[in-house]
Write a protein that holds these residues in place. Sequence first.
Motif, short mmCIF file in Angstrom:
data_model
loop_
_atom_site.label_atom_id
_atom_site.label_comp_id
_atom_site.label_asym_id
_atom_site.label_seq_id
_atom_site.Cartn_x
_atom_site.Cartn_y
_atom_site.Cartn_z
N GLY A 251 0.83 -1.22 0.00
CA GLY A 251 0.00 0.00 0.00
C GLY A 251 0.85 1.25 0.00
N GLY A 252 2.03 1.17 -0.61
CA GLY A 252 2.89 2.36 -0.72
C GLY A 252 2.38 3.27 -1.82
N GLN A 253 3.26 4.10 -2.37
CA GLN A 253 2.76 5.07 -3.35
C GLN A 253 2.17 4.37 -4.58
OE1 GLN A 253 5.64 7.86 -4.74
NE2 GLN A 253 7.37 6.49 -4.49
N MET A 254 2.75 3.28 -5.04
CA MET A 254 2.21 2.62 -6.22
C MET A 254 0.95 1.81 -5.89
SD MET A 254 4.00 3.76 -8.60
CE MET A 254 3.42 2.82 -9.99
N GLY A 255 1.04 0.95 -4.86
CA GLY A 255 -0.10 0.08 -4.53
C GLY A 255 -1.35 0.87 -4.20
N SER A 256 -1.19 1.98 -3.46
CA SER A 256 -2.39 2.75 -3.10
C SER A 256 -2.99 3.39 -4.37
CB SER A 256 -2.09 3.79 -2.02
OG SER A 256 -1.10 4.65 -2.46
N GLY A 257 -2.14 3.86 -5.27
CA GLY A 257 -2.64 4.45 -6.52
C GLY A 257 -3.32 3.40 -7.41
N ILE A 258 -2.75 2.18 -7.43
CA ILE A 258 -3.35 1.11 -8.25
C ILE A 258 -4.70 0.71 -7.66
CG2 ILE A 258 -3.06 -1.30 -8.98
CD1 ILE A 258 0.05 -0.72 -8.92
N ALA A 259 -4.78 0.60 -6.33
CA ALA A 259 -6.05 0.24 -5.67
C ALA A 259 -7.12 1.30 -5.96
CB ALA A 259 -5.83 0.08 -4.17
N GLN A 260 -6.71 2.56 -5.90
CA GLN A 260 -7.64 3.66 -6.19
C GLN A 260 -8.17 3.56 -7.62
OE1 GLN A 260 -6.08 7.65 -5.39
NE2 GLN A 260 -7.11 8.38 -7.21
N LEU A 261 -7.26 3.33 -8.55
CA LEU A 261 -7.64 3.21 -9.96
C LEU A 261 -8.58 2.02 -10.18
CD1 LEU A 261 -6.95 4.29 -12.82
CD2 LEU A 261 -4.96 2.77 -12.80
N ALA A 262 -8.27 0.89 -9.54
CA ALA A 262 -9.10 -0.32 -9.72
C ALA A 262 -10.50 -0.08 -9.14
CB ALA A 262 -8.44 -1.51 -9.05
N ALA A 263 -10.58 0.59 -8.01
CA ALA A 263 -11.90 0.85 -7.39
C ALA A 263 -12.71 1.81 -8.27
CB ALA A 263 -11.71 1.41 -5.99
N ILE A 264 -12.05 2.85 -8.78
CA ILE A 264 -12.76 3.81 -9.66
C ILE A 264 -13.21 3.11 -10.94
CG2 ILE A 264 -12.42 5.84 -11.15
CD1 ILE A 264 -10.72 7.07 -8.99
N SER A 265 -12.43 2.11 -11.38
CA SER A 265 -12.77 1.41 -12.63
C SER A 265 -13.85 0.36 -12.44
CB SER A 265 -11.51 0.76 -13.22
OG SER A 265 -10.49 1.70 -13.37
N GLY A 266 -14.39 0.23 -11.23
CA GLY A 266 -15.57 -0.62 -11.02
C GLY A 266 -15.30 -1.99 -10.42
N PHE A 267 -14.06 -2.25 -10.00
CA PHE A 267 -13.76 -3.56 -9.43
C PHE A 267 -13.94 -3.56 -7.91
CE2 PHE A 267 -11.40 -3.29 -13.37
CZ PHE A 267 -11.66 -4.53 -13.95
N ASP A 268 -14.19 -4.76 -7.37
CA ASP A 268 -14.05 -4.94 -5.93
C ASP A 268 -12.56 -5.04 -5.66
OD1 ASP A 268 -16.73 -4.99 -5.18
OD2 ASP A 268 -16.94 -7.08 -5.78
N VAL A 269 -12.09 -4.36 -4.64
CA VAL A 269 -10.65 -4.32 -4.41
C VAL A 269 -10.31 -4.65 -2.96
CG1 VAL A 269 -8.57 -2.87 -4.55
CG2 VAL A 269 -10.45 -2.46 -6.13
#
Length: 285
Positions: A13-31
């Motif tokens: 959940g560092g700078q990359m993981g948190s950004g990827i999780a945010q993107l995945a959630a905005i894109s409609g996935f369960d994360v």
Amino acid sequence: MGETRETIGVIGGGQMGSGIAQLAAISGFDVWLHDSDSGALQRASEGIGAALRKLVSKGKLSELAGTDALNRLRCTSDLEDFRHADVIIEAIIESEDVKKKLFSDLDKLVKPSAILASNTSSISITRLASATRRPAQVIGMHFMNPPPVMKLIEIVRGADTSEVVFSKIKALAERFGKTVICSNDYPGFIVNRILMPMINEAFHALYTGVATKEDIDTGMKLGTNHPMGPLELADFIGLDVCLSIMKVLHHGLGDSRYSPCPLLVQYVDAGRLGRKKGIGVYSYK
Ligand code: CAA
Ligand code: NAD
């Protein structure tokens, strides 16, 4: 990816993981988002919440979409929660040994059909895959920093990555709204094979007294139209990440021109890791 709502697990959940999780959630996935450090997980959760609120306040995301994205995102300290994930995106520290141990653990835990993707900046996907019994389902999915903003994902095929898995990850990257490039599995892939030697050279220019850090950065910003100078960008990426990538290039390509600059090594030894620590080449305190 199919029509049903799929689950994406993000580890780190560092700078990359948190950004990827945010993107995945905005894109409609369960994360599901996991970090082995509970403080990092807390910071990631708060950071994503703040980023979503900012997008809503700027009118870039509707209030409903922001709330939905937040509701679809769950943070967990227990990897068992990844049991039902369809795709797991690993974004932990850039260490082959630590990543291999995680891939081996995940392989035993997640469902047989799950894809294991790594956001590694430079490490061999083939070697990460060798830590699992599913090498055909291991792939590189290399986001750029910051993941919600940058338009590129570099997909890296390991020696045994299947074409079906490649197509699924390409479709996923496109659902994230990104342009895809494909790299074969060589040290640093495409982007860091070219970017990191430039950053390392900027450290050499500073180390050998060619110019001040400000003039080196201004030279590259205004002289070549880069959004950030190379030293500022190194602080943004993290000097530890830059050093790890240079070591992979140096070791993997066997050429002294990739040897990490002693000044970069010294900064990392001193804990000057860049923006995330408040000090790197520049001070952010
Ligand atoms: N998350 C979400 N959105 C973000 C963000 C983040 N972490 N950081 C910035 N943004 C958004 C801002 O909210 C802003 O949005 P609006 O236009 O809607 O206001 C937009 O991005 C621009 O941000 P700012 O105005 O704050 O600042 P800026 O214009 O200077 O842009 C930047 C910031 C996008 C980071 C820009 O400086 C840039 O492109 N820098 C270079 C980044 C780069 O090269 N990244 C790749 C590094 S290499 C890599 O990632 C691979 C590797 O393995 C090391
Ligand atoms: P970071 O230091 O910001 O975050 C790494 C996180 O991983 C930390 O929160 C740490 O607690 C966690 N972690 C470490 N070991 C773990 C484990 N075994 N299990 C669970 N969590 C663990 O690093 P980052 O910049 O987000 O980089 C993460 C990955 O993404 C690296 O592989 C890096 O090379 C790659 N990457 C980084 C950038 C960048 O610009 N920083 C860009 C693209 C790719």
